[in-house]
Design an enzyme around this catalytic site. Structure first.
Site, PDB file in Angstrom:
ATOM      1  N   HIS A  72      45.367  35.530  36.328  1.00 26.80           N
ATOM      2  CA  HIS A  72      45.756  35.594  37.657  1.00 26.80           C
ATOM      3  C   HIS A  72      45.607  36.940  38.313  1.00 26.80           C
ATOM      4  O   HIS A  72      45.444  37.287  39.646  1.00 26.80           O
ATOM      5  CB  HIS A  72      46.834  34.845  38.357  1.00 26.80           C
ATOM      6  N   ASP A  73      46.098  37.997  37.515  1.00 20.58           N
ATOM      7  CA  ASP A  73      46.203  39.156  37.721  1.00 20.58           C
ATOM      8  C   ASP A  73      44.562  39.774  37.985  1.00 20.58           C
ATOM      9  O   ASP A  73      44.252  40.345  39.152  1.00 20.58           O
ATOM     10  CB  ASP A  73      46.800  40.279  36.842  1.00 20.58           C
ATOM     11  N   VAL A  76      41.925  39.096  40.867  1.00 17.14           N
ATOM     12  CA  VAL A  76      42.268  39.721  42.298  1.00 17.14           C
ATOM     13  C   VAL A  76      41.996  41.264  42.041  1.00 17.14           C
ATOM     14  O   VAL A  76      43.012  42.037  41.903  1.00 17.14           O
ATOM     15  CB  VAL A  76      43.778  39.228  43.062  1.00 17.14           C
ATOM     16  N   GLY A  78      40.686  43.043  40.119  1.00 15.75           N
ATOM     17  CA  GLY A  78      40.846  43.829  38.738  1.00 15.75           C
ATOM     18  C   GLY A  78      41.904  43.741  38.139  1.00 15.75           C
ATOM     19  O   GLY A  78      43.091  43.248  38.571  1.00 15.75           O
ATOM     20  N   ASP A  80      44.912  44.979  37.201  1.00 13.81           N
ATOM     21  CA  ASP A  80      45.589  46.223  37.550  1.00 13.81           C
ATOM     22  C   ASP A  80      47.017  46.178  37.536  1.00 13.81           C
ATOM     23  O   ASP A  80      47.828  46.916  38.212  1.00 13.81           O
ATOM     24  CB  ASP A  80      45.208  46.989  38.935  1.00 13.81           C
TER      25      ASP A  80
END
Ligand SMILES: *[C@@H]1O[C@H](CO)[C@@H](O)[C@H](O)[C@H]1NC(C)=O
Ligand SMILES: *[C@@H]1O[C@H](CO)[C@@H](O)[C@H](O)[C@H]1NC(C)=O
Ligand SMILES: *[C@@H]1O[C@H](CO)[C@@H](O)[C@H](O)[C@H]1NC(C)=O
Ligand SMILES: *[C@@H]1O[C@H](CO)[C@@H](O)[C@H](O)[C@H]1NC(C)=O
Length: 198
Positions: A72-73, A76, A78, A80
């Site tokens: 889930h990171d 969105v 990349g 990051d």
């Protein structure tokens, strides 16, 4: 830029420090490398594994949750670490996007990993890499395949709630939509099934 901003997560606080030190890289051509921390934090994988095994004793879902957190990171803008950022004057957290609200979990374990890494090698391992390594180790400890994870990500300093709401797969999406969302980040049907399982 973000010094003094009030974030809840330990990872976010350390991120602010790293940016203040000029370690943030945006739009650079830096290459990821699985040996990135071999010199600066050689115990990184061992430390993550130790903290996750301990967390798993109290929380049987944690390996799946951490894998999902990285996924889930990454969907969105990349991988990051932006999913770790809390609301502040300059940030609208992705934690409250519909696909994350009340379901994204494992944040305290991420903080525990970061704390253990800070003890061993202060100011070295990014929070974005903590998520990537935690996902890899989680799959490994669940009996899944092993891989060498490329490292050297820099932490983002912005979040994008709108993007989180539109890019992350939703339980309301039909198969065509889901395939389109995974394809948009270079993932195929096998990835879709495996990650949906988390
Ligand atoms: C963070 O901001 C979002 C968007 O404004 C809001 O929906 C959410 O309730 C806020 N969360 C907290 C803990 O303040
Ligand atoms: C997130 O969950 C809380 C608690 O269930 C709820 O009150 C809030 O409206 C939800 N926010 C969004 C944006 O769905
Ligand atoms: C946030 O995401 C939306 C939807 O993907 C995009 O249109 C917008 O430009 C992004 N905002 C920033 C500041 O990157
Ligand atoms: C799937 O959902 C999209 C977006 O809501 C819609 O345009 C499309 O017609 C749907 N496809 C099927 C086969 O239901």
């Amino acid at each position: 830029m973000v010094r003094g901003a009030h974030y809840g997560g330990a990872c976010a606080v350390l991120l602010a420090a790293a940016v203040a030190l000029g370690l943030g890289v945006r739009g650079g051509a830096a290459q990821l490398d699985d040996k990135f921390y071999d010199g600066s934090c050689p115990g990184v994988h061992k430390i993550v594994r130790r903290v996750l095994r301990e967390a798993h004793k109290a929380d049987a879902r944690i390996y799946a949750s951490l894998t999902r957190l990285h996924f889930h990171d990454c969907f969105v803008q990349g991988c990051d670490g932006s999913i770790l950022l809390d609301n502040s004057t300059s940030i609208v957290s992705e934690k409250y996007a519909k696909p994350n609200n009340n379901s994204a979990r494992g944040f305290t374990v991420v903080d525990d990993v970061k704390a253990a890494l800070e003890k061993a090698c202060p100011g070295v391992v990014s929070c974005a890499d903590v998520l990537a390594i935690a996902a890899k180790v989680s799959v490994e400890l669940s009996g899944g395949p092993r891989w060498r994870v490329p490292l050297g990500r820099r932490d983002g300093t912005t979040a994008n709630l709108t993007a989180a709401n539109s890019l992350l797969p939703s339980p309301r999406n039909n198969l065509t939509m889901l395939q389109r969302k995974f394809a948009a980040v270079g993932l195929d049907d096998t990835d879709l099934v495996a990650l949906s399982g988390t």
